[in-house]
Design a protein around this motif. Structure first.
Motif, PDB file in Angstrom:
ATOM      1  N   UNK A   1      84.416 -21.657 -68.065  1.00  0.00           N
ATOM      2  CA  UNK A   1      83.943 -22.450 -69.189  1.00  0.00           C
ATOM      3  C   UNK A   1      82.761 -21.837 -69.918  1.00  0.00           C
ATOM      4  N   UNK A   2      82.368 -20.620 -69.529  1.00  0.00           N
ATOM      5  CA  UNK A   2      81.197 -20.017 -70.164  1.00  0.00           C
ATOM      6  C   UNK A   2      81.259 -18.498 -70.031  1.00  0.00           C
ATOM      7  N   UNK A   3      80.972 -17.737 -71.122  1.00  0.00           N
ATOM      8  CA  UNK A   3      80.980 -16.275 -71.035  1.00  0.00           C
ATOM      9  C   UNK A   3      80.023 -15.722 -69.988  1.00  0.00           C
ATOM     10  N   UNK A   4      78.823 -16.325 -69.879  1.00  0.00           N
ATOM     11  CA  UNK A   4      77.873 -15.853 -68.871  1.00  0.00           C
ATOM     12  C   UNK A   4      78.337 -16.171 -67.459  1.00  0.00           C
ATOM     13  N   UNK A   5      79.077 -17.257 -67.320  1.00  0.00           N
ATOM     14  CA  UNK A   5      79.681 -17.580 -66.027  1.00  0.00           C
ATOM     15  C   UNK A   5      80.694 -16.492 -65.665  1.00  0.00           C
ATOM     16  N   UNK A   6      81.493 -16.060 -66.642  1.00  0.00           N
ATOM     17  CA  UNK A   6      82.460 -14.979 -66.433  1.00  0.00           C
ATOM     18  C   UNK A   6      81.740 -13.733 -65.918  1.00  0.00           C
ATOM     19  N   UNK A   7      80.645 -13.361 -66.586  1.00  0.00           N
ATOM     20  CA  UNK A   7      79.911 -12.155 -66.203  1.00  0.00           C
ATOM     21  C   UNK A   7      79.407 -12.252 -64.767  1.00  0.00           C
ATOM     22  N   UNK A   8      78.841 -13.404 -64.422  1.00  0.00           N
ATOM     23  CA  UNK A   8      78.276 -13.564 -63.082  1.00  0.00           C
ATOM     24  C   UNK A   8      79.353 -13.561 -62.005  1.00  0.00           C
ATOM     25  N   UNK A   9      80.486 -14.204 -62.290  1.00  0.00           N
ATOM     26  CA  UNK A   9      81.591 -14.177 -61.332  1.00  0.00           C
ATOM     27  C   UNK A   9      82.118 -12.758 -61.168  1.00  0.00           C
ATOM     28  N   UNK A  10      82.145 -12.001 -62.273  1.00  0.00           N
ATOM     29  CA  UNK A  10      82.590 -10.615 -62.210  1.00  0.00           C
ATOM     30  C   UNK A  10      81.653  -9.782 -61.347  1.00  0.00           C
ATOM     31  N   UNK A  11      80.354  -9.945 -61.567  1.00  0.00           N
ATOM     32  CA  UNK A  11      79.384  -9.205 -60.771  1.00  0.00           C
ATOM     33  C   UNK A  11      79.477  -9.555 -59.286  1.00  0.00           C
ATOM     34  N   UNK A  12      79.714 -10.833 -59.033  1.00  0.00           N
ATOM     35  CA  UNK A  12      79.877 -11.267 -57.644  1.00  0.00           C
ATOM     36  C   UNK A  12      81.121 -10.627 -57.021  1.00  0.00           C
ATOM     37  N   UNK A  13      82.226 -10.586 -57.798  1.00  0.00           N
ATOM     38  CA  UNK A  13      83.467  -9.991 -57.300  1.00  0.00           C
ATOM     39  C   UNK A  13      83.303  -8.499 -57.043  1.00  0.00           C
TER      40      UNK A  13
END
Length: 513
Positions: A444-456
């Motif tokens: 639901x948020x571009x910054x959420x996408x980035x953080x989930x990507x970094x976590x992955x």
């Protein structure tokens, strides 16, 4: 006097109890009374969270599957709980029950106001509300008979003798096999049972459909959707009557783009994010909307106003300092214009304004997905917005191909886009680029996408004051369940008001440079 007053109170309570006699409602009568603006927003947002969960999980899982029911019912019980009627209940329990049903009643009509304005919004709201109504009918079957009486639905119950005479016809038509228990059947005008007639799941005679009580759910959900669809059109016609009330309209506008997760206003990646890392991050961890802007900016050394707003706030949410962003923008723009022209362009002022250093000095938060999707699309030569919403199919396919997305997955993403499932398409893009079978979070948020990507990718990340949590343990964004009521969210005001945008636009007359 005291006795008379007591009688009036008892009469009022009887009316309230009668209005909320069951947990099922057709929402035929609008609520009356006063409500604070705070309750107005939080009540509507709780219901919106449930409807989004129904929509997103309905795409992710098959409706009716165990996983779908488990996820959605958990969301309903968290945000819109409804206590059952009991024979002997305390005053406290009775009051709580009435408050829950009042909240359900009011929240439905508040979202009617927010989602009546466009055909697309009305369709989404109708489909989601219909599914919520169906789930409640299935969950509270024991209250259907009382619900029919309360809503004056004169479905005649077939006599036992007539049922026995036609039992084999009713069972064969309704595909009731093996169950030798007595069946309760209602006579319903066949026009009210068109869904059952269409699929040949009901016995019809003399213009009447003989509907087993187990199939009433299909009838009632069809009636519910028809009535709600008509009500939304009436609501849209009446909306101008309140259009001058800025308090109400600002809340209604916010509800259509509301994001109930972290607002990313204070995101810090433990000092790891710098301008030098942006080329790598753009390829590995930027969502498509931001990757597209970054690539255009890098190639053309210029982006227009909408892209500057969207991208600057995203970089702010990543944790870049104001000086980092100012330097980055100056270096990139000055590859195409001289320093003096850049200084007069207002671009540097815009960065300082978005960081709360100019104008009203209010700290702006990054745009969420709904804000981007429902906002004005890019005009010619612009690149802001959501690629899945605003790009045509040919250009989107070319863009995905340039990002090395396999043809099979590209076709799957395009099918989701065709069905207007833009956030699900973005989640699919995430799964493909990160080689995951399931994203594991509601995007639901571009910054959420980035953080989930970094976590992955195995990088440590933090979000604001709360600290970043994995999607399995945190309050899941938007469409998923939250351990805390959504009404406690801090993001209760519009991200950028029209006044803010006007103030920015006054200083931004150099789009063609």
């Amino acid at each position: 006097m005291d006795f008379s007053l007591s009688k009036r109170r008892r009469k009022l309570n009887a009316v309230v109890d009668d209005k909320y006699a069951t947990r099922l409602s057709m929402y035929a009568v609008p609520p009356q009374g006063n409500i604070s603006t705070t309750e107005f927003y939080s009540t509507a947002l709780d219901r919106l969270t449930v409807l989004r969960s129904i929509y997103n999980n309905g795409i992710k899982y098959n409706r009716g599957s165990d996983m779908y029911l488990k996820t959605v019912m958990s969301e309903i019980k968290t945000h819109l709980p409804l206590r059952p009627n009991v024979m002997e209940e305390t005053d406290k329990n009775s009051q709580t029950k009435t408050e829950e049903r009042r909240k359900d009643h009011i929240s439905h009509f508040l979202l009617r106001l927010a989602y009546c304005r466009t055909e697309e919004a009305r369709k989404w709201f109708c489909d989601s509300e219909k599914e919520l109504f169906r789930l409640r009918l299935e969950e509270h079957r024991e209250e259907i008979a009382q619900f029919l009486v309360q809503n004056k639905l004169k479905f005649e119950e077939v006599t036992e003798k007539e049922v026995n005479d036609k039992e084999h016809l009713i069972r064969d038509s309704s595909q009731i096999y093996g169950n030798k228990e007595k069946i309760i059947v209602y006579k319903v005008p066949f026009v009210e049972a068109l869904e059952l007639v269409k699929h040949r799941r009901v016995y019809v005679e003399g213009g009447m459909a003989y509907v087993p009580h187990t199939e009433l759910v299909s009838i009632l959900t069809g009636m519910f959707r028809t009535q709600l669809s008509k009500a939304l059109i009436k609501c849209a016609r009446s909306l101008p009557a309140i259009s001058d009330d800025e308090r109400i309209m600002s809340i209604l506008n916010e509800l259509t783009t509301a994001y109930d997760g972290d607002d990313f206003s204070n995101t810090k990646l433990e000092g790891q994010v710098s301008v030098a890392q942006l080329p790598t991050f753009a390829k590995t961890s930027f969502p498509p909307c931001m990757r597209n802007i970054y690539e255009v900016f890098t190639e053309m050394h210029h982006i227009k106003h909408g892209a500057r707003l969207q991208f600057c706030l995203f970089l702010k949410g990543l944790g870049l300092s104001i000086e980092d962003v100012r330097t980055y923008f100056r270096q990139e723009f000055c590859k195409k214009m001289d320093s003096e022209t850049y200084g007069k362009s207002g671009h540097d002022y815009m960065v300082r304004h978005l960081f709360g250093k100019e104008g009203k000095r209010s700290d702006k938060t990054p745009y969420g997905c709904m804000k981007i999707i429902t906002g004005s699309g890019p005009s010619s030569g612009d690149c802001h917005g959501c690629p899945f919403k605003h790009m045509d199919a040919n250009n989107l396919e070319k863009k995905l191909d340039s990002w090395k997305i396999p043809k099979v997955q590209t076709r799957e993403i395009l099918r989701l886009v065709e069905g207007q499932h833009y956030q699900i398409a973005c989640s699919k893009y995430y799964e493909v680029t990160h080689k995951k079978g399931d994203a594991g979070f509601g995007l639901n948020h571009p910054n959420q996408y980035f953080l989930e990507s970094q976590k992955a990718l195995g990088n440590k990340v933090n979000v604001g004051k709360q600290g970043y949590q994995s999607s399995q343990s945190s309050s899941v964004q938007g469409s998923q369940s939250s351990s805390q009521p959504v009404s406690n969210t801090k993001n209760t005001a519009p991200i950028l008001t029209s006044a803010d945008l006007e103030e920015l636009e006054v200083d931004d007359d150099f789009d063609d440079m």
